[in-house]
Each structure stands twice: as structure tokens, then as C-alpha cells.
Design a protein around this motif. Structure first.
Motif, PDB file in Angstrom:
ATOM      1  N   HIS A  41       0.805  -1.309  -0.039  1.00  0.00           N
ATOM      2  CA  HIS A  41       0.149   0.032  -0.039  1.00  0.00           C
ATOM      3  C   HIS A  41       0.959   1.270  -0.049  1.00  0.00           C
ATOM      4  CE1 HIS A  41      -2.794   2.962   2.157  1.00  0.00           C
ATOM      5  NE2 HIS A  41      -3.339   2.706   0.772  1.00  0.00           N
ATOM      6  N   GLY A  42       0.612   2.215  -1.017  1.00  0.00           N
ATOM      7  CA  GLY A  42       1.404   3.515  -1.065  1.00  0.00           C
ATOM      8  C   GLY A  42       2.385   3.426  -1.838  1.00  0.00           C
ATOM      9  N   THR A  43       2.511   2.173  -2.764  1.00  0.00           N
ATOM     10  CA  THR A  43       3.591   2.272  -3.877  1.00  0.00           C
ATOM     11  C   THR A  43       3.061   3.198  -4.803  1.00  0.00           C
ATOM     12  OG1 THR A  43       3.903  -0.404  -3.527  1.00  0.00           O
ATOM     13  CG2 THR A  43       4.465   0.592  -5.670  1.00  0.00           C
ATOM     14  N   GLN A  44       4.050   3.628  -5.454  1.00  0.00           N
ATOM     15  CA  GLN A  44       4.034   4.695  -6.616  1.00  0.00           C
ATOM     16  C   GLN A  44       3.281   4.006  -7.569  1.00  0.00           C
ATOM     17  OE1 GLN A  44       7.173   6.506  -8.232  1.00  0.00           O
ATOM     18  NE2 GLN A  44       5.922   8.302  -9.252  1.00  0.00           N
ATOM     19  N   ALA A  45       2.071   4.779  -8.186  1.00  0.00           N
ATOM     20  CA  ALA A  45       1.258   4.092  -9.121  1.00  0.00           C
ATOM     21  C   ALA A  45       1.736   4.215 -10.505  1.00  0.00           C
ATOM     22  CB  ALA A  45      -0.028   5.058  -9.240  1.00  0.00           C
ATOM     23  N   LEU A  46       1.702   3.134 -11.205  1.00  0.00           N
ATOM     24  CA  LEU A  46       2.253   2.754 -12.548  1.00  0.00           C
ATOM     25  C   LEU A  46       1.732   3.764 -13.816  1.00  0.00           C
ATOM     26  CD1 LEU A  46       4.036   0.476 -14.101  1.00  0.00           C
ATOM     27  CD2 LEU A  46       1.875  -0.542 -14.456  1.00  0.00           C
ATOM     28  N   ASP A  47       2.298   4.141 -14.450  1.00  0.00           N
ATOM     29  CA  ASP A  47       2.129   4.904 -15.439  1.00  0.00           C
ATOM     30  C   ASP A  47       1.069   4.202 -16.318  1.00  0.00           C
ATOM     31  OD1 ASP A  47       1.734   6.250 -17.809  1.00  0.00           O
ATOM     32  OD2 ASP A  47       3.956   6.471 -18.301  1.00  0.00           O
ATOM     33  N   PRO A  48      -0.163   4.819 -16.762  1.00  0.00           N
ATOM     34  CA  PRO A  48      -0.888   4.020 -17.347  1.00  0.00           C
ATOM     35  C   PRO A  48      -0.521   3.551 -18.836  1.00  0.00           C
ATOM     36  CG  PRO A  48      -2.181   5.964 -16.497  1.00  0.00           C
ATOM     37  CD  PRO A  48      -0.780   5.993 -16.074  1.00  0.00           C
ATOM     38  N   PHE A  49       0.355   4.228 -19.432  1.00  0.00           N
ATOM     39  CA  PHE A  49       0.834   3.783 -20.847  1.00  0.00           C
ATOM     40  C   PHE A  49       1.729   2.624 -20.595  1.00  0.00           C
ATOM     41  CE2 PHE A  49       0.051   8.395 -21.769  1.00  0.00           C
ATOM     42  CZ  PHE A  49      -1.076   8.160 -22.406  1.00  0.00           C
ATOM     43  N   GLU A  50       2.302   2.384 -19.446  1.00  0.00           N
ATOM     44  CA  GLU A  50       3.159   1.223 -19.124  1.00  0.00           C
ATOM     45  C   GLU A  50       2.159   0.181 -19.095  1.00  0.00           C
ATOM     46  OE1 GLU A  50       6.781   2.477 -19.884  1.00  0.00           O
ATOM     47  OE2 GLU A  50       6.604   0.791 -18.825  1.00  0.00           O
ATOM     48  N   PHE A  51       1.097   0.225 -18.394  1.00  0.00           N
ATOM     49  CA  PHE A  51       0.093  -0.869 -18.129  1.00  0.00           C
ATOM     50  C   PHE A  51      -0.390  -1.400 -19.601  1.00  0.00           C
ATOM     51  CE2 PHE A  51      -3.903  -3.030 -17.659  1.00  0.00           C
ATOM     52  CZ  PHE A  51      -3.655  -3.934 -16.434  1.00  0.00           C
TER      53      PHE A  51
END
Ligand code: SAM
Ligand code: DTB
Ligand code: SF4
Length: 390
Positions: free
Chosen positions: A250-260
């Protein structure tokens, strides 16, 4: 000249289908992930069309048949007993209660029903209880899937004998990162379970989670590991971490949506015959991001307002999204080689989709002329062959 229906998606001829590869190097997979975004999407979309009708999406519904209290320490998981996440541990549900939920899922239009248990591995005495659930769910005409943790060869054989079609067991992440995320079982244990599942004649559902703080190189390592398994998983769930308070991640930096989206596209390129599932994490995704994922080759979702313990989009939102994007739920058939293929439109969800489109039109929301039009024509199932589905 044959007439081309504007409702039919463009397809790319099979053109000497390349053999499936199981020898990807890390550099090759990294190079795919590094492609300019439009080029990557173009390539993935082309491969998607060679093997599937890109307007069809396979629909699975998930049920937690035994929740929480798990002895494992998976750093992402709200069901691990050692983290304080507020998930209450329950006993295994009764077969009757599971069947009731499966009936509802079928009525709502799911073609596959997946039963999940928060176990490290089932005890031998749990197997007959789960086998009874599988038998009854299968008798409803649904494809069956289960995810129960590690299995022995005998357990896998018993579940297959009960009618289990798919077993979900994820590698979860890159081998290099694995030891930072899970300490209570080895990656090799997972490969062993996947081997037992294949040997028992079941189809594998195997993927993992992105957005756990991994690098792009580690995402390449994760995808490479999946594609280099002895057989490509029949379904590949790509989960975006659902961050749950109380878990270490919890609290991990969110992934760039384009990377997803890149991850989805490369999964499609490496495993062209597999169903690539846009799995956990959809609730927080915009419709636009999901549309990009479908354009990049995702062709399966979990449908229903709950995953195991966390939320999933409301069914109304999914129906509206399908209608806006002109997507249809697929009814899955399995060919002689055991590959899944999209076939005809599933009647139940199609009726809901029609109602949803009518409601939009009644509300004065303009729809593209072909948006969400359901092609239930008798030859709809022939499109697989036309699209080179084998
Ligand atoms: N206990 C069994 C096991 O671990 O194999 C089966 C259930 S387990 C919840 C199934 C999968 O759900 C995990 O392997 C993981 O990939 C996914 N998962 C669990 N928690 C998640 C989360 N917070 N976000 C995204 N995916 C998650
Ligand atoms: C998979 O890869 N994703 C699903 C399914 N397999 C079992 C589970 C997602 C769980 C998300 C967290 C939760 O709801 O507890
Ligand atoms: Fe247990 Fe599965 Fe969650 Fe790991 S992912 S803690 S094994 S329920």
C-alpha cells in the motif's frame, strides 16, 4: 466481389502463422516494451486480429469461496492473515451457496465461473468439497476455473475428473523481484503446480501483477517468464495492483497507465493464441484506458461487482462501455488443440447490452450507427474461421 459488412471488424489474413515461441530473450522482450507506443499498439492489434475477432471479449465471473486468513505473506494481498486489512476470514462456502452465485453469474452473461480460495494449498480433505462445487457449476453449462493455491499431482487429477476446465495459478512477477514480494513459497513451487495442472489435462490461467514498483526491465522479465513456460497459458490475467491499506505494498507509486497498456500489448505479441485478461484494477481505470487495453489486445475481463475481496466496475458501467466501444461478449468454444476461440454472441448478456443501448438512445445519448449493435446472425460463429482462428 464479396460484400463487406461495415459491422464486421477488419481482419488480417493468417499469412503463414508464425510458430509459437518459448525462447524469448530478455533483450527481445525489452525491445518490444521500448517500441514507440503507436508502433507497439499497431503490432499488437495486428497479431490480435490474426487469432481473434477483436470486437469480442471473453467474460468471466469470480467468487471467493473461502476468504482471508491465509498463512502466506504475498505483499500485495488483502487476504494474508498477517496483514491488518479488515478482511474477515470465512469458512469454505457450501456447494448450494456457490451454485446460487454461479446461476446469477450465468444469468448476467458470464461464460466462465472462477472459484477462488485464500489457501496456500488445499488439504486433501477439501478436494471432494471443491470437486462437488465444480461438478455442479459445470452442470449449469459454465466453463469452470479455480484458484486454490499449490496443488499436488493427485489433487490436480481429482479436480480435472470433477470437470475443472481451468486452473489459475500466477507467477505474479519477475523472477528477480519475486523474493521481495513473497517469502513463503518459491517460484519453482508455482512452476511445479502449473506442471501438475497441465499434466492433468487442464488449461492454465497464469499471469501476475504490475504496478508493484517494478522497473520496465522487470516487467519484461515477468512477461518473458510467462511466454517461455512449456506451454503458453491459455488465459493470461494481467492485474494492476489494487492497493489495499494494511498490505506492505500500500502506498507504492502508481504505474504510468501507458506502461500498463504496453504490458498488455507485449503479452499479446508474445502469446498470440492466449486470452489476455484485463484483470484486477479495472475499477480505478478510466474507460479510455480500458479502451486502449482492448485495442492493444486484451480480450477478457472479470465481470461482476466484486473480485475476491475488492471491487470491480458496476455491471452497468461495463455494459455501457461495451456498447460505446462496439464490443461484444464472446461465447467460448474450445478447439481440438485446446485453444480458446471466440464464437457466437452470448444471448443473455447480449439482451442486457441491447437494453443498455436502448436506454442510452432513450436518454438522447447519441451512439455511433454501429456502436454496440449485436450481430446474432446465424453465421456470427463463422467469423473465427474467417479471422484465422484455426
Ligand atoms: N491463494 C491462491 C494463490 O495465491 O494462488 C489463490 C488466490 S490469489 C488471491 C490469486 C491471485 O490474485 C494472486 O496470485 C494475485 O496475482 C492476485 N491478487 C491478489 N491480490 C491482489 C491485489 N491486491 N491486486 C492485484 N492482484 C491481486
Ligand atoms: C487473478 O489473476 N486475478 C484475480 C483471479 N486471478 C483470482 C484475483 C484478483 C484479486 C484482487 C484482490 C482481491 O479482490 O482480493
Ligand atoms: Fe494467500 Fe493467495 Fe493471498 Fe498469497 S495471494 S496471501 S497465497 S490468498
Amino acid at each position: 466481389m464479396s460484400a463487406v459488412s461495415p459491422l464486421r471488424p477488419a481482419t488480417v489474413p493468417p499469412a503463414g502463422d508464425a510458430p509459437l515461441r518459448h525462447d524469448w530473450s530478455l533483450r527481445e522482450v525489452e525491445a518490444l516494451l521500448d517500441l514507440p507506443f503507436p508502433e507497439l499498439l499497431y503490432r499488437a492489434a495486428e497479431v490480435h486480429r490474426r487469432h481473434f475477432d477483436p470486437s469480442e471479449v471473453q467474460v468471466s465471473t469470480l467468487l471467493s469461496v473461502k476468504t482471508g486468513g491465509c498463512p502466506e505473506d504475498c505483499a500485495y494481498c488483502p487476504q494474508a492473515q498477517r496483514y491488518h486489512t479488515g478482511v474477515e476470514a470465512t469458512k469454505l462456502m457450501s456447494t448450494e451457496a456457490v451454485v446460487e452465485k454461479a446461476k446469477q453469474a450465468k444469468a448476467a452473461g458470464a461464460s466462465r465461473f472462477c472459484m477462488g480460495a485464500a489457501w496456500r494449498s488445499p488439504r486433501d480433505r477439501d478436494i471432494p468439497k471443491v470437486a462437488a462445487m465444480i461438478r455442479e457449476v459445470k452442470a449449469l453449462g459454465l466453463e469452470t476455473c479455480a484458484t486454490l493455491g499449490m496443488l499436488s499431482g493427485e489433487q490436480a487429477t481429482a479436480l480435472r475428473a470433477a470437470g475443472l476446465d481451468y486452473y489459475n495459478h500466477n507467477i505474479d512477477t519477475d523472477p528477480e523481484l519475486y523474493g521481495d514480494i513473497i517469502h513463503t513459497r518459491e517460484l519453482q513451487d508455482r512452476f511445479d503446480t502449473l506442471g501438475h495442472v497441465r499434466d492433468a489435462g487442464m488449461k492454465t490461467c497464469c499471469g501476475g501483477i504490475v504496478g508493484m514498483g517494478e522497473t520496465r526491465r522487470q516487467r519484461a522479465g515477468f512477461l518473458r517468464t510467462l511466454a517461455n513456460l512449456p506451454a503458453h497459458p491459455d488465459s493470461v490475467p494481467i492485474n494492476r495492483l489494487v492497493q489495499v491499506e494494511g498490505t506492505p505494498l500500500h502506498g507504492t507509486q502508481a504505474l504510468d497507465p501507458f506502461e500498463f497498456v504496453r504490458t498488455i500489448a507485449v503479452a499479446r505479441l508474445l502469446m498470440p493464441h492466449s486470452m489476455v485478461r484485463l484483470s484486477a484494477g479495472r475499477e480505478d481505470m478510466s474507460d479510455e484506458l480500458q479502451a486502449l487495453c482492448f485495442s492493444a489486445g486484451a480480450n477478457s475481463i472479470f465481470y461482476g461487482e466484486r473480485l475476491l475481496t475488492t471491487g470491480n466496475p458496476d455491471t452497468g458501467r461495463d455494459l455501457a462501455l461495451f456498447a460505446r466501444l462496439g464490443l461484444r461478449p464472446m461465447q467460448v468454444t474450445v478447439d481440438a488443440e485446446g485453444h480458446d476461440h471466440g464464437g457466437t454472441v452470448h444471448a443473455d448478456i447480449s439482451a442486457e447490452l441491447d437494453a443498455s443501448i436502448s436506454a442510452r438512445l432513450d436518454a438522447g445519448i447519441p451512439a455511433k450507427p454501429d456502436a454496440g449493435v449485436v450481430d446474432a446472425s446465424p453465421d456470427a460463429g463463422q467469423r473465427c474461421a474467417a479471422a484465422g482462428h484455426g
